[in-house]
Design a protein around this motif. Structure first.
Motif, PDB file in Angstrom:
ATOM      1  N   ASP A 113       0.689  -1.255   0.002  1.00 14.37           N
ATOM      2  CA  ASP A 113       0.047  -0.094  -0.108  1.00 14.37           C
ATOM      3  C   ASP A 113       0.903   1.474   0.107  1.00 14.37           C
ATOM      4  O   ASP A 113       0.362   2.485  -0.480  1.00 14.37           O
ATOM      5  CB  ASP A 113      -0.837   0.107   1.115  1.00 14.37           C
ATOM      6  CG  ASP A 113      -2.376  -0.594   0.991  1.00 14.37           C
ATOM      7  OD1 ASP A 113      -2.517  -0.810  -0.250  1.00 14.37           O
ATOM      8  OD2 ASP A 113      -2.988  -1.066   1.960  1.00 14.37           O
ATOM      9  N   ASN A 114       2.003   1.209   0.647  1.00 12.72           N
ATOM     10  CA  ASN A 114       3.225   2.385   0.625  1.00 12.72           C
ATOM     11  C   ASN A 114       4.116   2.433  -0.264  1.00 12.72           C
ATOM     12  O   ASN A 114       4.907   3.377  -0.107  1.00 12.72           O
ATOM     13  CB  ASN A 114       3.315   2.144   2.094  1.00 12.72           C
ATOM     14  CG  ASN A 114       2.274   2.840   2.944  1.00 12.72           C
ATOM     15  OD1 ASN A 114       1.667   3.884   3.122  1.00 12.72           O
ATOM     16  ND2 ASN A 114       1.649   1.728   3.692  1.00 12.72           N
ATOM     17  N   ARG A 115       4.312   1.143  -1.014  1.00 11.09           N
ATOM     18  CA  ARG A 115       5.701   1.131  -1.583  1.00 11.09           C
ATOM     19  C   ARG A 115       5.370   0.293  -3.063  1.00 11.09           C
ATOM     20  O   ARG A 115       4.594  -0.784  -2.853  1.00 11.09           O
ATOM     21  CB  ARG A 115       6.744   0.335  -0.659  1.00 11.09           C
ATOM     22  CG  ARG A 115       6.862   1.061   0.524  1.00 11.09           C
ATOM     23  CD  ARG A 115       7.885   0.123   1.420  1.00 11.09           C
ATOM     24  NE  ARG A 115       8.287   0.871   2.554  1.00 11.09           N
ATOM     25  CZ  ARG A 115       9.210   0.014   3.587  1.00 11.09           C
ATOM     26  NH1 ARG A 115       9.447  -1.227   3.153  1.00 11.09           N
ATOM     27  NH2 ARG A 115       9.331   0.588   4.634  1.00 11.09           N
ATOM     28  N   PRO A 116       6.196   0.563  -4.049  1.00 12.05           N
ATOM     29  CA  PRO A 116       6.016  -0.238  -5.271  1.00 12.05           C
ATOM     30  C   PRO A 116       6.457  -1.698  -4.789  1.00 12.05           C
ATOM     31  O   PRO A 116       5.804  -2.648  -5.465  1.00 12.05           O
ATOM     32  CB  PRO A 116       6.876   0.347  -6.235  1.00 12.05           C
ATOM     33  CG  PRO A 116       6.876   1.773  -5.624  1.00 12.05           C
ATOM     34  CD  PRO A 116       6.884   1.618  -4.215  1.00 12.05           C
ATOM     35  N   TRP A 117       7.557  -1.830  -4.172  1.00 13.59           N
ATOM     36  CA  TRP A 117       8.054  -3.353  -3.780  1.00 13.59           C
ATOM     37  C   TRP A 117       8.139  -3.247  -2.282  1.00 13.59           C
ATOM     38  O   TRP A 117       8.070  -2.340  -1.547  1.00 13.59           O
ATOM     39  CB  TRP A 117       9.295  -3.315  -4.436  1.00 13.59           C
ATOM     40  CG  TRP A 117       9.328  -3.395  -5.995  1.00 13.59           C
ATOM     41  CD1 TRP A 117       9.346  -2.398  -6.744  1.00 13.59           C
ATOM     42  CD2 TRP A 117       9.136  -4.594  -6.911  1.00 13.59           C
ATOM     43  NE1 TRP A 117       9.275  -2.706  -8.181  1.00 13.59           N
ATOM     44  CE2 TRP A 117       9.123  -4.015  -8.251  1.00 13.59           C
ATOM     45  CE3 TRP A 117       8.804  -5.893  -6.434  1.00 13.59           C
ATOM     46  CZ2 TRP A 117       8.922  -4.815  -9.328  1.00 13.59           C
ATOM     47  CZ3 TRP A 117       8.966  -6.800  -7.926  1.00 13.59           C
ATOM     48  CH2 TRP A 117       8.710  -6.382  -9.197  1.00 13.59           C
ATOM     49  N   LEU A 118       8.344  -4.476  -1.719  1.00 10.88           N
ATOM     50  CA  LEU A 118       8.465  -4.380  -0.369  1.00 10.88           C
ATOM     51  C   LEU A 118       9.170  -3.760   0.591  1.00 10.88           C
ATOM     52  O   LEU A 118       8.964  -3.136   1.559  1.00 10.88           O
ATOM     53  CB  LEU A 118       8.825  -6.187   0.012  1.00 10.88           C
ATOM     54  CG  LEU A 118       7.568  -7.262  -0.218  1.00 10.88           C
ATOM     55  CD1 LEU A 118       8.106  -8.510   0.213  1.00 10.88           C
ATOM     56  CD2 LEU A 118       6.442  -6.824   0.143  1.00 10.88           C
ATOM     57  N   ALA A 119      10.376  -3.268   0.012  1.00 10.79           N
ATOM     58  CA  ALA A 119      11.468  -2.576   0.645  1.00 10.79           C
ATOM     59  C   ALA A 119      11.615  -1.114   0.168  1.00 10.79           C
ATOM     60  O   ALA A 119      12.332  -0.217   0.506  1.00 10.79           O
ATOM     61  CB  ALA A 119      12.649  -3.062   0.827  1.00 10.79           C
ATOM     62  N   GLY A 120      10.836  -0.808  -0.947  1.00 12.47           N
ATOM     63  CA  GLY A 120      11.072   0.602  -1.435  1.00 12.47           C
ATOM     64  C   GLY A 120      10.469   0.604  -2.983  1.00 12.47           C
ATOM     65  O   GLY A 120       9.554   0.181  -3.288  1.00 12.47           O
ATOM     66  N   SER A 121      11.238   1.373  -3.658  1.00 13.98           N
ATOM     67  CA  SER A 121      11.025   1.812  -5.188  1.00 13.98           C
ATOM     68  C   SER A 121      11.405   0.690  -6.019  1.00 13.98           C
ATOM     69  O   SER A 121      10.785   0.825  -7.288  1.00 13.98           O
ATOM     70  CB  SER A 121      11.362   3.132  -5.530  1.00 13.98           C
ATOM     71  OG  SER A 121      12.953   3.189  -5.649  1.00 13.98           O
ATOM     72  N   THR A 122      12.250  -0.172  -5.715  1.00 13.49           N
ATOM     73  CA  THR A 122      12.503  -1.136  -6.738  1.00 13.49           C
ATOM     74  C   THR A 122      12.698  -2.296  -5.972  1.00 13.49           C
ATOM     75  O   THR A 122      12.432  -2.589  -4.917  1.00 13.49           O
ATOM     76  CB  THR A 122      14.117  -0.868  -7.194  1.00 13.49           C
ATOM     77  OG1 THR A 122      15.005  -0.965  -6.105  1.00 13.49           O
ATOM     78  CG2 THR A 122      14.257   0.504  -7.730  1.00 13.49           C
ATOM     79  N   MET A 123      12.669  -3.475  -6.791  1.00 11.70           N
ATOM     80  CA  MET A 123      12.743  -4.967  -6.160  1.00 11.70           C
ATOM     81  C   MET A 123      14.072  -5.228  -5.551  1.00 11.70           C
ATOM     82  O   MET A 123      15.161  -4.889  -6.158  1.00 11.70           O
ATOM     83  CB  MET A 123      12.481  -6.134  -7.546  1.00 11.70           C
ATOM     84  CG  MET A 123      12.420  -7.491  -6.943  1.00 11.70           C
ATOM     85  SD  MET A 123      12.428  -8.625  -8.049  1.00 11.70           S
ATOM     86  CE  MET A 123      14.015  -8.719  -8.678  1.00 11.70           C
TER      87      MET A 123
END
Length: 223
Positions: free
Chosen positions: A150-160
């Motif tokens: 809900d808050n990020r495109p990927w789990l830790a941020g903007s990239t996989m």
């Protein structure tokens, strides 16, 4: 050529395989069963656990999935999976630890014991109470994945990152063993479908563990 000593439903072996595939590192699989106490596995890793990766030409033997992943992250520049600022890298490692340790302890580990080891090794029936508790805890973890997506495109941020690989590896094992209810987790389900659609993931979805068959949706990338 690297060789990975693993068994199909080891989530830590799956994490290493995903990382190596994403980085374009060629490997061959060598099957082993840690519960049988094979001498060759203990010779490579005194802990007797998978995965172990080996390159005979340079006499390199690596064990423990986090140590293996860090090794390839440091030695292979392609497609960095632990990157960003010091704070971002700390967040990546925090989430990797959560899935490697907590999710495995609460969900995939108990499911493996009850639905695989008891059936194939101990010849016992699974404990329904343990299965219910693992599935309840899985719901809580998927809630957290929902929150992250809900808050990020990927789990830790903007990239996989390696977090996505570590989480998908654990979740794929739990899903194979029928321990997940996706019905109220649209964000987590959408993220996982993206992971399942990656070329690195396809070999995992095609593997089967002897008489233990996954749910019908397990290998589908659109459901």
């Amino acid at each position: 050529m690297w060789h990975i000593f693993q068994f199909p439903l080891c989530p830590f072996s799956r994490k290493v395989r995903l990382l190596m595939a994403e980085k374009g590192i060629a490997y061959e699989l060598q099957s082993t069963r840690p519960w049988e106490g094979e001498d060759r596995l203990f010779a490579m890793n005194p802990a007797g656990r998978t995965p172990v990766v080996k390159e005979t030409e340079r006499n390199i033997v690596l064990s423990d999935s986090r140590a293996i992943c860090e090794y390839f992250e440091e030695t292979v520049e392609r497609n960095p999976l632990i990157s960003g600022t010091a704070q971002q890298r700390a967040e990546i490692r925090r989430l990797i630890a959560m899935f490697d340790e907590n999710f495995f302890l609460d969900v995939s580990g108990p499911l493996l014991h009850e639905r695989m080891k008891k059936r194939l090794v101990l010849r016992q029936s699974p404990d329904a109470r343990v299965l219910r508790e693992s599935m309840k805890l899985a719901h809580d973890y998927l809630d957290y994945v929902d929150y992250l997506i809900d808050n990020r495109p990927w789990l830790a941020g903007s990239t996989m990152t390696l977090v996505d690989l570590a989480a998908a590896a654990q979740i794929s094992v739990a899903d194979y063993l029928g321990g997940l209810d996706w019905s109220s987790h649209e964000q987590a389900r959408g993220w996982y479908l993206v992971m399942k659609s990656r070329p690195s993931f396809r070999p995992l979805l095609s593997e089967r563990m002897e008489v233990i068959q996954p749910p019908s949706h397990y290998a589908e990338v659109d459901s």
